[in-house]
Write an enzyme that holds these catalytic residues in place. Structure first.
Site, PDB file in Angstrom:
ATOM      1  N   ILE A  80       0.853  -0.858   0.111  1.00 14.48           N
ATOM      2  CA  ILE A  80       0.104  -0.108  -0.069  1.00 14.48           C
ATOM      3  C   ILE A  80       1.042   1.311   0.014  1.00 14.48           C
ATOM      4  O   ILE A  80       2.058   1.236   0.524  1.00 14.48           O
ATOM      5  CB  ILE A  80      -0.893  -0.046   1.336  1.00 14.48           C
ATOM      6  N   SER A  81       0.541   2.248  -0.516  1.00 11.75           N
ATOM      7  CA  SER A  81       1.266   3.466  -0.811  1.00 11.75           C
ATOM      8  C   SER A  81       1.429   4.168   0.491  1.00 11.75           C
ATOM      9  O   SER A  81       0.536   4.195   1.270  1.00 11.75           O
ATOM     10  CB  SER A  81       0.636   4.372  -1.858  1.00 11.75           C
TER      11      SER A  81
END
Length: 228
Positions: A80-81
């Site tokens: 996930i960013s």
């Protein structure tokens, strides 16, 4: 080999998060120190970043790191960013109740809650396990007007096109033509472009009067864009 699409649809009564959880202060620090300090100003984006419990969307062992200034692994070679990139891409895309959105790379559905104001959100995930886990998480949280599909994001989702917003959460060496074709007039496509395991560029495409304008936004690092 042909694959059979798996589609999960949710049209439920609301998207409700428990208020006052123990990470509320961590979210506020994240917004102030990581996001506002880097120039994100859109009020709706900042409101969502303060509200959405990011720790729910990461594996249990990373829960205490959910609001740190870095990406996190979610399994199956995916991540996930970091919070800032989520906020920045959301601000650039500009979701609102009048817009229909397509996301390529559902992952742990971390980004989808920030799009809650969009009219309809369609998301494609290439890892079947993540598609199923995302569907279960969305169902548990009561997300409304979300459709998640296991499939090849390169092809987009022609059945529901055109899209006002398209966000891609994996780095492609070239922008997929089907995604460009499925962009609505005045639509925006945000995508990291570049080779795997290297620094990439975040690119914005805007369609105006049937023509595509391309802008170079910033340098990023994303996992590679995968195909079936």
């Amino acid at each position: 080999m042909k694959y059979v699409p798996i589609i999960f649809c949710f049209v439920m009564g609301g998207f409700i998060f428990q208020q006052g959880d123990k990470y509320e202060a961590a979210r506020e620090r994240m917004v102030t120190q990581q996001i506002i300090s880097r120039g994100v100003q859109d009020a709706a984006t900042l409101k969502a970043m303060r509200k959405v419990p990011r720790h729910i969307f990461v594996p249990k062992e990373y829960e205490n790191e959910a609001y740190d200034d870095n990406p996190l692994p979610i399994g199956y070679g995916q991540t996930i960013s970091q919070p800032y990139i989520v906020a920045y891409m959301t601000e650039i895309a500009g979701p609102d109740p009048s817009k229909k959105a397509l996301e390529i790379g559902t992952g742990s559905v971390t980004r989808l809650p920030y799009w809650g104001g969009s009219k309809k959100v369609y998301s494609i995930e290439i890892v079947p396990e993540l598609a199923r886990e995302s569907a279960e998480r969305l169902k548990k949280l009561g997300y409304t007007n979300i459709i998640v599909k296991y499939g090849d994001g390169y092809k987009g989702w022609k059945e529901y096109s055109p899209f006002d917003i398209i966000i891609v959460t994996a780095a492609a060496e070239e922008i997929p033509q089907p995604l460009i074709d499925q962009l609505a007039e005045n639509g925006r496509l945000v995508i990291p472009v570049g080779p795997p395991a290297a620094v990439q560029e975040l690119i914005l495409l805007e369609k105006k009067d049937g023509k595509i304008a391309r802008s170079r936004l910033t340098f990023v690092r994303f996992v590679p864009f995968k195909r079936l």
